[in-house]
Design an enzyme around this catalytic site. Structure first.
Site, PDB file in Angstrom:
ATOM      1  N   CYS A  97      41.809 113.210  -5.112  1.00 40.11           N
ATOM      2  CA  CYS A  97      41.775 113.724  -3.746  1.00 40.11           C
ATOM      3  C   CYS A  97      41.925 112.592  -2.730  1.00 40.11           C
ATOM      4  CB  CYS A  97      40.447 114.443  -3.610  1.00 40.11           C
ATOM      5  SG  CYS A  97      39.786 114.420  -1.990  1.00 40.11           S
ATOM      6  N   CYS A 156      36.386 107.219  -4.612  1.00 46.96           N
ATOM      7  CA  CYS A 156      37.118 108.337  -4.014  1.00 46.96           C
ATOM      8  C   CYS A 156      38.148 107.844  -2.993  1.00 46.96           C
ATOM      9  CB  CYS A 156      36.126 109.293  -3.354  1.00 46.96           C
ATOM     10  SG  CYS A 156      36.926 110.617  -2.434  1.00 46.96           S
ATOM     11  N   HIS A 160      26.985 112.183 -10.341  1.00 45.78           N
ATOM     12  CA  HIS A 160      27.618 110.934 -10.796  1.00 45.78           C
ATOM     13  C   HIS A 160      26.682 109.891 -11.404  1.00 45.78           C
ATOM     14  CE1 HIS A 160      30.791 112.783  -8.663  1.00 45.78           C
ATOM     15  NE2 HIS A 160      30.446 112.367  -7.469  1.00 45.78           N
ATOM     16  N   CYS A 211      32.291 107.328  -0.991  1.00 48.29           N
ATOM     17  CA  CYS A 211      31.931 107.143  -2.404  1.00 48.29           C
ATOM     18  C   CYS A 211      32.912 106.126  -2.991  1.00 48.29           C
ATOM     19  CB  CYS A 211      32.011 108.467  -3.151  1.00 48.29           C
ATOM     20  SG  CYS A 211      30.859 109.666  -2.481  1.00 48.29           S
ATOM     21  N   CYS A 237      42.224 124.345  -3.583  1.00 48.10           N
ATOM     22  CA  CYS A 237      41.226 123.290  -3.375  1.00 48.10           C
ATOM     23  C   CYS A 237      41.393 122.834  -1.924  1.00 48.10           C
ATOM     24  CB  CYS A 237      41.507 122.162  -4.363  1.00 48.10           C
ATOM     25  SG  CYS A 237      40.431 120.751  -4.137  1.00 48.10           S
ATOM     26  N   GLU A 285      45.005 117.254   3.020  1.00 51.40           N
ATOM     27  CA  GLU A 285      45.501 117.684   1.706  1.00 51.40           C
ATOM     28  C   GLU A 285      44.930 119.036   1.316  1.00 51.40           C
ATOM     29  OE1 GLU A 285      45.732 113.367  -0.561  1.00 51.40           O
ATOM     30  OE2 GLU A 285      44.697 115.025  -1.517  1.00 51.40           O
ATOM     31  N   CYS A 305      36.864 111.373   5.110  1.00 51.59           N
ATOM     32  CA  CYS A 305      35.443 111.571   4.819  1.00 51.59           C
ATOM     33  C   CYS A 305      34.691 110.300   5.192  1.00 51.59           C
ATOM     34  CB  CYS A 305      35.225 111.876   3.340  1.00 51.59           C
ATOM     35  SG  CYS A 305      33.475 112.141   2.948  1.00 51.59           S
TER      36      CYS A 305
HETATM   37  C1  LIG Z   1      36.667 114.993  -3.147  1.00 48.46           C
HETATM   38  S1  LIG Z   1      35.069 115.634  -3.329  1.00 48.46           S
HETATM   39  C2  LIG Z   1      34.930 116.757  -1.952  1.00 48.46           C
HETATM   40  C3  LIG Z   1      33.652 117.511  -1.914  1.00 48.46           C
HETATM   41  C4  LIG Z   1      32.392 116.703  -1.609  1.00 48.46           C
HETATM   42  N1  LIG Z   1      32.584 115.718  -0.645  1.00 48.46           N
HETATM   43  C5  LIG Z   1      31.821 116.131  -2.869  1.00 48.46           C
HETATM   44  O1  LIG Z   1      31.822 114.907  -3.014  1.00 48.46           O
HETATM   45  O2  LIG Z   1      31.353 116.919  -3.700  1.00 48.46           O
HETATM   46  C6  LIG Z   1      35.235 116.782  -4.693  1.00 48.46           C
HETATM   47  C7  LIG Z   1      34.983 116.186  -6.059  1.00 48.46           C
HETATM   48  O3  LIG Z   1      36.018 115.267  -6.384  1.00 48.46           O
HETATM   49  C8  LIG Z   1      35.441 114.201  -7.100  1.00 48.46           C
HETATM   50  N2  LIG Z   1      36.299 113.029  -7.041  1.00 48.46           N
HETATM   51  C9  LIG Z   1      36.706 112.351  -5.939  1.00 48.46           C
HETATM   52  N3  LIG Z   1      37.497 111.321  -6.278  1.00 48.46           N
HETATM   53  C10 LIG Z   1      37.583 111.329  -7.625  1.00 48.46           C
HETATM   54  C11 LIG Z   1      38.255 110.503  -8.588  1.00 48.46           C
HETATM   55  N4  LIG Z   1      38.990 109.469  -8.225  1.00 48.46           N
HETATM   56  N5  LIG Z   1      38.116 110.826  -9.896  1.00 48.46           N
HETATM   57  C12 LIG Z   1      37.362 111.878 -10.286  1.00 48.46           C
HETATM   58  N6  LIG Z   1      36.710 112.688  -9.427  1.00 48.46           N
HETATM   59  C13 LIG Z   1      36.821 112.418  -8.123  1.00 48.46           C
HETATM   60  C14 LIG Z   1      34.121 114.016  -6.397  1.00 48.46           C
HETATM   61  O4  LIG Z   1      33.213 113.339  -7.177  1.00 48.46           O
HETATM   62  C15 LIG Z   1      33.670 115.433  -6.150  1.00 48.46           C
HETATM   63  O5  LIG Z   1      32.906 115.912  -7.226  1.00 48.46           O
HETATM   64  S1  SF4 Z   2      33.606 112.171  -3.124  1.00 44.22           S
HETATM   65 FE1  SF4 Z   2      34.993 111.615  -1.470  1.00 44.22          FE
HETATM   66  S2  SF4 Z   2      35.088 113.438  -0.237  1.00 44.22           S
HETATM   67 FE2  SF4 Z   2      33.236 113.684  -1.510  1.00 44.22          FE
HETATM   68  S3  SF4 Z   2      31.594 112.768  -0.271  1.00 44.22           S
HETATM   69 FE3  SF4 Z   2      32.385 111.131  -1.524  1.00 44.22          FE
HETATM   70  S4  SF4 Z   2      33.888 110.102  -0.211  1.00 44.22           S
HETATM   71 FE4  SF4 Z   2      33.511 112.113   0.660  1.00 44.22          FE
END
Ligand SMILES: C[S@@+](CC[C@H](N)C(=O)[O-])C[C@H]1O[C@@H](n2cnc3c(N)ncnc32)[C@H](O)[C@@H]1O
Ligand code: SF4
Length: 401
Positions: free
Chosen positions: A378, A164, A259, A161, A150, A132, A157
């Site tokens: 994402c 996510c 978080h 988390c 972005c 994406e 990944c």
């Molecule tokens: C997808 S991550 C990618 C970069 C890196 N892995 C990180 O976690 O910072 C980018 C941001 O998107 C946030 N994120 C992911 N899924 C989310 C969701 N469902 N709602 C809100 N924020 C989200 C993550 O917390 C992170 O701050």
């Molecule tokens: S927020 Fe999503 S993309 Fe970022 S580290 Fe966690 S699992 Fe990986």
């Protein structure tokens, strides 16, 4: 562990690879190592610097200015096929292709546009995997004033988390330098506009693919001409990588996805926090600020009833005050995804949380969710089409540098 080590230490499809991150420490010796005809596999032009392209042209018996032309076709004209570089002699184009060279652009598999103008793309990589990329425009009346790309750094990944969609969709591999750069070019192509900002906030954990991320950063800065200050690298935290990043003294922003204000709660939201305690993470952030003089930004996904109370805000303020100055908090109200019980907090709860931070003199912003109607979180769009296996012990994956 082995898979990722292999991914980073061997450049896979390319012969042209200086032993440095992108062009940050490019040397004449590295240029001299170019030998395109030695490799029968396909090799990728995208991601190479002007200097590298000049040496490539020389190696094919061409004048160095042909390298400059290659650079123009790749990064300005954004051409996708070597045969479209029509200002180059036909014979040069043919011999490049016969030696296995190609541009290295992936087709757009799916485009979803939301009502607010945000465009989410799925790119189909050479091995059929999907990633994406999101283009986020800012308009002043009808004029596009800012365009943020972005970008993803991995296919999926491994860190999982709990909130996510990317983490839930599994993990396949690291992206290579050109696969990161091409995302920005794809956004420019779709919007017919230059990208002004890049955030590594798409699929994947950039710090698990630091080598390719730094190479792409260099290319985006020097070749695509995006200012370092306009680039943000976001991480949930991987041991030893913030120190490494600090040593490059980039002018870009480091965003740390926090978080939670304490270790116990953070572990329930971010499983990888078990191998990188909050104290150690905050110490690395403080040292990062000292070394680079660049303010660290903290991302905080607000999950209703989990981490969004004013008490959590007060605890967060205390944590940040105890960690030195130069911090900023970015609040992201949770984007709902399938397969979790989490809920998005109310506007009132978000305001109360942000107000509590402000009254504790922490600078804070609330990220307005863009593209909620286009699978905003994402990883959601990609999960519709493709899922990959989950990794058993994600932190066993070696950092790729
Ligand atoms: C997808 S991550 C990618 C970069 C890196 N892995 C990180 O976690 O910072 C980018 C941001 O998107 C946030 N994120 C992911 N899924 C989310 C969701 N469902 N709602 C809100 N924020 C989200 C993550 O917390 C992170 O701050
Ligand atoms: S927020 Fe999503 S993309 Fe970022 S580290 Fe966690 S699992 Fe990986």
């Amino acid at each position: 562990m082995l898979a990722l080590v292999q991914n980073c230490s061997t450049p896979l499809t390319r012969a042209v690879r200086p032993h440095t991150y992108g062009t940050y420490a490019f040397t004449a010796k590295a240029c001299a190592s170019i030998s395109p005809r030695a490799n029968s596999q396909s090799q990728v032009l995208l991601g190479l610097s002007e200097n590298e392209l000049k040496h490539l042209a020389l190696d094919f018996g061409q004048e160095p200015y042909r390298g400059k032309q290659l650079h123009h076709f790749l990064y300005r004209r954004k051409l996708r096929e070597i045969q479209d570089f029509t200002q180059l002699p036909q014979q040069f184009r043919n011999t490049l292709e016969e030696a296995g060279w190609k541009v290295g652009r992936s087709p757009i598999f799916e485009t979803v546009t939301s009502a607010d103008g945000t465009v989410k793309l799925l790119l189909k990589l050479e091995d059929n995997r999907l990633i994406e990329t999101v283009g986020i425009p800012v308009m002043d009346d009808t004029v596009l004033t800012r365009l943020t790309a972005c970008v993803s750094s991995q296919v999926g990944c491994p860190l999982r988390c709990s909130f996510c969609a990317t983490g839930k969709g599994g993990y396949s591999r690291n992206l290579q330098r050109h696969e990161i750069v091409e995302q920005v070019l794809a956004i420019e192509e779709v919007f017919k506009h230059r990208v002004s900002n890049v955030v590594f906030m798409g699929m994947g954990e950039p710090m698990l693919n630091l080598k390719a991320v730094l190479e792409a950063h260099s290319c985006l800065n020097k070749d695509v001409q995006i200012g370092q200050r306009m680039i943000t690298i976001s991480t949930v935290g991987v041991p030893n990588t913030i120190k490494k990043l600090a040593s490059y003294k980039l002018q870009s922003t480091l965003a740390v996805s926090l978080h939670a204000p304490n270790q116990k709660l953070r572990e329930t939201i971010v499983p990888s926090a078990k191998s990188y305690p909050l104290d150690a993470l905050m110490l690395d952030c403080r040292n990062y600020f000292r070394q680079t003089n660049r303010r660290v930004s903290f991302e905080y996904a607000l999950l209703a009833g989990v981490n969004d109370s004013v008490e959590h805000a007060a605890e967060l303020a205390e944590l940040l005050h105890g960690s030195g100055s130069g911090y900023h908090v970015n609040l992201i109200p949770f984007n709902p995804i399938e397969g979790t019980e989490y809920k998005r907090p109310s506007k009132i709860a978000v305001q109360a949380f942000s107000g509590a931070l402000e009254s504790a003199k922490i600078t804070v912003s609330v990220r307005h969710t863009r593209g909620l109607d286009a699978n905003a979180a994402c990883g959601q769009l990609r999960n519709k089409f493709q899922k990959t296996p989950l990794v058993n012990n994600p932190m066993d994956l070696a950092v790729s540098c």
